[in-house]
Enzyme design. Structure first.
Site, PDB file in Angstrom:
ATOM      1  N   ARG A  62       0.806  -1.360   0.279  1.00  0.00           N
ATOM      2  CA  ARG A  62      -0.431  -0.110  -0.281  1.00  0.00           C
ATOM      3  C   ARG A  62       1.227   1.047  -0.109  1.00  0.00           C
ATOM      4  O   ARG A  62       1.807   1.347   1.300  1.00  0.00           O
ATOM      5  CB  ARG A  62      -1.129  -0.129   1.832  1.00  0.00           C
ATOM      6  CG  ARG A  62      -1.992   1.327   1.215  1.00  0.00           C
ATOM      7  CD  ARG A  62      -2.593   1.147   2.324  1.00  0.00           C
ATOM      8  NE  ARG A  62      -2.839   2.223   2.554  1.00  0.00           N
ATOM      9  CZ  ARG A  62      -3.431   3.521   3.535  1.00  0.00           C
ATOM     10  NH1 ARG A  62      -2.390   3.115   4.415  1.00  0.00           N
ATOM     11  NH2 ARG A  62      -4.202   4.797   3.273  1.00  0.00           N
ATOM     12  N   HIS A  83      -2.713  11.137   1.322  1.00  0.00           N
ATOM     13  CA  HIS A  83      -2.208  11.207   2.512  1.00  0.00           C
ATOM     14  C   HIS A  83      -1.038  11.895   2.783  1.00  0.00           C
ATOM     15  O   HIS A  83       0.326  11.967   2.788  1.00  0.00           O
ATOM     16  CB  HIS A  83      -1.030   9.858   2.536  1.00  0.00           C
ATOM     17  CG  HIS A  83      -0.764   8.924   3.598  1.00  0.00           C
ATOM     18  ND1 HIS A  83      -1.178   7.613   3.922  1.00  0.00           N
ATOM     19  CD2 HIS A  83      -0.683   9.339   5.014  1.00  0.00           C
ATOM     20  CE1 HIS A  83      -0.595   6.852   5.292  1.00  0.00           C
ATOM     21  NE2 HIS A  83      -0.381   7.892   5.549  1.00  0.00           N
ATOM     22  N   GLU A  97      -6.777   8.515   6.956  1.00  0.00           N
ATOM     23  CA  GLU A  97      -7.355   8.994   7.856  1.00  0.00           C
ATOM     24  C   GLU A  97      -7.769  10.622   7.892  1.00  0.00           C
ATOM     25  O   GLU A  97      -6.764  11.142   8.755  1.00  0.00           O
ATOM     26  CB  GLU A  97      -6.246   9.377   9.001  1.00  0.00           C
ATOM     27  CG  GLU A  97      -5.732   7.232   9.442  1.00  0.00           C
ATOM     28  CD  GLU A  97      -5.096   7.050  10.385  1.00  0.00           C
ATOM     29  OE1 GLU A  97      -4.323   8.107  10.848  1.00  0.00           O
ATOM     30  OE2 GLU A  97      -4.441   5.850  10.685  1.00  0.00           O
ATOM     31  N   ASN A 128      -8.112   1.364   9.616  1.00  0.00           N
ATOM     32  CA  ASN A 128      -5.877   1.957  10.016  1.00  0.00           C
ATOM     33  C   ASN A 128      -6.658   1.666  12.183  1.00  0.00           C
ATOM     34  O   ASN A 128      -6.611   2.635  13.184  1.00  0.00           O
ATOM     35  CB  ASN A 128      -5.639   3.188  10.344  1.00  0.00           C
ATOM     36  CG  ASN A 128      -5.064   3.487   9.080  1.00  0.00           C
ATOM     37  OD1 ASN A 128      -5.206   2.677   8.102  1.00  0.00           O
ATOM     38  ND2 ASN A 128      -4.732   4.531   8.289  1.00  0.00           N
ATOM     39  N   TYR A 180      -4.403   1.414  16.155  1.00  0.00           N
ATOM     40  CA  TYR A 180      -3.557   0.773  16.107  1.00  0.00           C
ATOM     41  C   TYR A 180      -3.385   1.033  18.685  1.00  0.00           C
ATOM     42  O   TYR A 180      -2.707  -0.156  18.880  1.00  0.00           O
ATOM     43  CB  TYR A 180      -2.156   2.113  16.248  1.00  0.00           C
ATOM     44  CG  TYR A 180      -2.194   2.393  15.043  1.00  0.00           C
ATOM     45  CD1 TYR A 180      -0.497   2.393  14.721  1.00  0.00           C
ATOM     46  CD2 TYR A 180      -2.494   3.466  13.814  1.00  0.00           C
ATOM     47  CE1 TYR A 180      -0.039   2.282  12.976  1.00  0.00           C
ATOM     48  CE2 TYR A 180      -1.905   3.418  12.787  1.00  0.00           C
ATOM     49  CZ  TYR A 180      -0.708   3.004  11.941  1.00  0.00           C
ATOM     50  OH  TYR A 180       0.224   3.184  11.516  1.00  0.00           O
ATOM     51  N   GLU A 187      -4.250   0.074   8.188  1.00  0.00           N
ATOM     52  CA  GLU A 187      -2.306  -0.267   8.866  1.00  0.00           C
ATOM     53  C   GLU A 187      -2.550  -0.809  10.024  1.00  0.00           C
ATOM     54  O   GLU A 187      -3.621  -0.786  11.045  1.00  0.00           O
ATOM     55  CB  GLU A 187      -2.139   1.259   9.002  1.00  0.00           C
ATOM     56  CG  GLU A 187      -2.138   1.881   7.492  1.00  0.00           C
ATOM     57  CD  GLU A 187      -1.722   3.981   8.102  1.00  0.00           C
ATOM     58  OE1 GLU A 187      -1.542   4.195   9.382  1.00  0.00           O
ATOM     59  OE2 GLU A 187      -1.803   4.459   7.307  1.00  0.00           O
TER      60      GLU A 187
HETATM   61  C1  FCB Z   1      -1.200   6.981  11.161  1.00  0.00           C
HETATM   62  C2  FCB Z   1      -0.103   7.700   9.801  1.00  0.00           C
HETATM   63  C3  FCB Z   1       0.833   6.728   8.985  1.00  0.00           C
HETATM   64  C4  FCB Z   1       1.009   6.481   9.782  1.00  0.00           C
HETATM   65  C5  FCB Z   1       0.928   6.033  11.138  1.00  0.00           C
HETATM   66  C6  FCB Z   1       1.945   5.525  12.305  1.00  0.00           C
HETATM   67  O1  FCB Z   1      -1.976   7.728  11.695  1.00  0.00           O
HETATM   68  O2  FCB Z   1      -1.836   7.348   8.776  1.00  0.00           O
HETATM   69  O3  FCB Z   1       1.132   7.847   7.587  1.00  0.00           O
HETATM   70  O4  FCB Z   1       2.207   8.109  10.278  1.00  0.00           O
HETATM   71  O5  FCB Z   1      -0.514   6.419  12.079  1.00  0.00           O
END
Ligand code: FCB
Length: 468
Positions: free
Chosen positions: A74, A118, A163, A297, A299, A354
């Site tokens: 990607r 992006h 995002e 995405n 995390y 992500e």
């Molecule tokens: C996300 C972003 C990506 C990267 C990660 C750690 O928010 O999409 O570009 O910075 O965090």
């Protein structure tokens, strides 16, 4: 059941974070080029002028992707590299670069997933009001058309925005990301509307101009609340919390409901009141063009439980809870509940676009980069993702963030998210232990996750799984 046979094991990057060559071959400026030059904006005043020098080293990087065994990659296109002023004249050398990258990916059997935007917004468009200008949606659609006309004979997977919560929220509301503005809330909502409209118009442009059948997606933040226990009331509370409206720009439904339901959520209209802009009714029809997948995405996540009335309450982490180098909480169940909740609400196939962590990596005396925390992190999140697949959630692929250590926005090169270590002064690349570990995961289509991160011999396992 586990991962589907054709599950897309991938890694992700974005243009500004890796390409460098900020002033080469006719590229225009992006808001990040400007922002980084303002002292104090970015950690240690770092910038993406060179970044990972991927613009010149893409061939080496693709070879490394091949070595890891990626099925998908990607990447994003830099809008000002293709159209230097954001609108109007096209820069042929910019398109040539993406042509070369795509051709070389396909040559080694890696499927490109292209994100059109992006965050590296063309600087010149700021002078026209940027996302505040009602025309901004058309500018984006025109750019999408240019890219699609050039690459869609080979590219089948398109993602409009990455995002949007972050690039609008951080960029124009609290000002910590480029271009670093702080607008009123009502202006922020106006921008959100234009970004959503730009998504819809880009979807129309992609469908109208794609030369081969294509799949189109959208990759917002997949902000997930996870239930503290498996009780039905906690699960329901977590679902509610995931789709609650907030005054903060970190929320899901204001950004996703218009796309999938063709309307803004009632709860948001109520909370935001007069700040909500007026717009033509037809806009929502354009915004809600059918799309083929939702990219999440993911995390970190908040744990919640239900109070006596069934309402969600945040459950604080226990003292000493696990965190990444970025101080992001490690909550693996996010890749179970996130895909499940979003698929249940929006009825759409899911990709994890992500997921990953920043770790304090360096080169050891033995010349290798040992990152057991990352291996354990990815292993845990992938096991949870597998559970979601087992429970019937339609998950098509997973893109680890990130292929390479790279420019982490306002945090500069402080945070290392890569499977591949980058020694910035020399631009030398070293595959981290996690890259070899991921190779095993890919070769075994996830079966090696049962080893709980233990180091295994990829070649040996390959034979074992290939033969049986
Ligand atoms: C996300 C972003 C990506 C990267 C990660 C750690 O928010 O999409 O570009 O910075 O965090």
């Amino acid at each position: 059941m586990g991962f589907k046979k054709d599950f897309v094991w991938g890694a992700a990057t974005s243009a500004y974070q890796i390409e460098g060559a900020a002033y080469e071959d006719g590229k225009g400026l992006s808001v990040w080029d400007g922002f980084c030059k303002e002292p104090g904006r970015v950690w240690q005043d770092h910038n993406g002028d060179i970044a990972c020098d991927h613009y010149h080293r893409y061939q080496e990087d693709i070879n490394l992707m091949k070595e890891i065994g990626l099925k998908g990659y990607r990447m994003s296109i830099s809008w000002p590299r293709v159209i230097p002023e954001g609108v109007g004249e096209i820069n042929p050398k910019g398109l040539d670069f993406y042509d070369r990258v795509i051709d070389n990916l396909l040559k080694v059997g890696i499927t490109p997933y292209i994100t059109l935007f992006h965050w590296d917004y063309p600087y010149e468009l700021i002078y026209r009001g940027g996302w505040l200008n009602p025309d901004s949606a058309n500018w984006f659609a025109d750019y999408a058309k240019v890219v699609v006309e050039r690459l869609s004979d080979r590219v089948k997977y398109w993602i409009t925005h990455n995002e949007p919560q972050c690039f609008i929220g951080f960029g124009y509301y609290d000002g910590v990301n480029a271009p670093g503005f702080k607008y009123y809330f009502s202006d922020y909502l106006r921008m959100v509307h234009h970004v959503l409209l730009s998504h819809g118009k880009a979807v129309q442009a992609i469908r109208a101009h794609a030369k081969t059948p294509c799949q189109i997606g959208y990759a917002p933040m997949g902000l997930t609340s996870c239930p503290a226990t498996n009780s039905p009331t906690d699960i329901e509370a977590a679902r509610q919390a995931t789709f609650n409206i907030t005054k903060h720009f970190f929320n899901n439904i204001w950004w996703d409901d218009p796309i999938f339901f063709g309307r803004y959520p009632e709860s948001g209209l109520k909370l935001y009141g007069d700040a909500v802009p007026n717009f033509p009714a037809d806009d929502l029809k354009i915004i809600s063009q059918p799309i083929d997948f939702l990219g999440l995405n993911i995390y970190q996540a908040q744990k919640v439980r239900a109070d006596q009335n069934g309402n969600p309450v945040d459950v604080p982490g226990q003292t000493g809870y696990p965190m990444t180098a970025f101080r992001w909480v490690v909550e693996p169940s996010a890749t179970y509940w996130g895909p499940r909740f979003f698929a249940e609400r929006y009825h759409v196939p899911i990709y994890i676009t992500e997921n990953g962590m920043s770790n304090i990596d360096w080169v050891s005396l033995d010349g290798k980069v040992h990152d057991p925390q990352r291996i354990d992190f990815l292993n845990r999140f992938l096991l949870e993702l597998e559970k979601a697949c087992d429970d019937g959630v339609d998950i098509r692929g997973y893109f680890q963030w990130s292929l390479l250590d790279n420019f982490e926005w306002a945090d500069g090169y402080k945070e290392r998210f890569g499977l591949i270590y980058v020694d910035y002064p020399t631009q030398r690349r070293i595959l981290k232990d996690s890259a070899y570990w991921y190779r095993d995961v890919i070769v075994t289509n996830g079966a090696s996750l049962q080893n709980n991160g233990a180091a295994v011999n990829a070649a040996f396992r390959f034979e074992r799984y290939a033969s049986g």
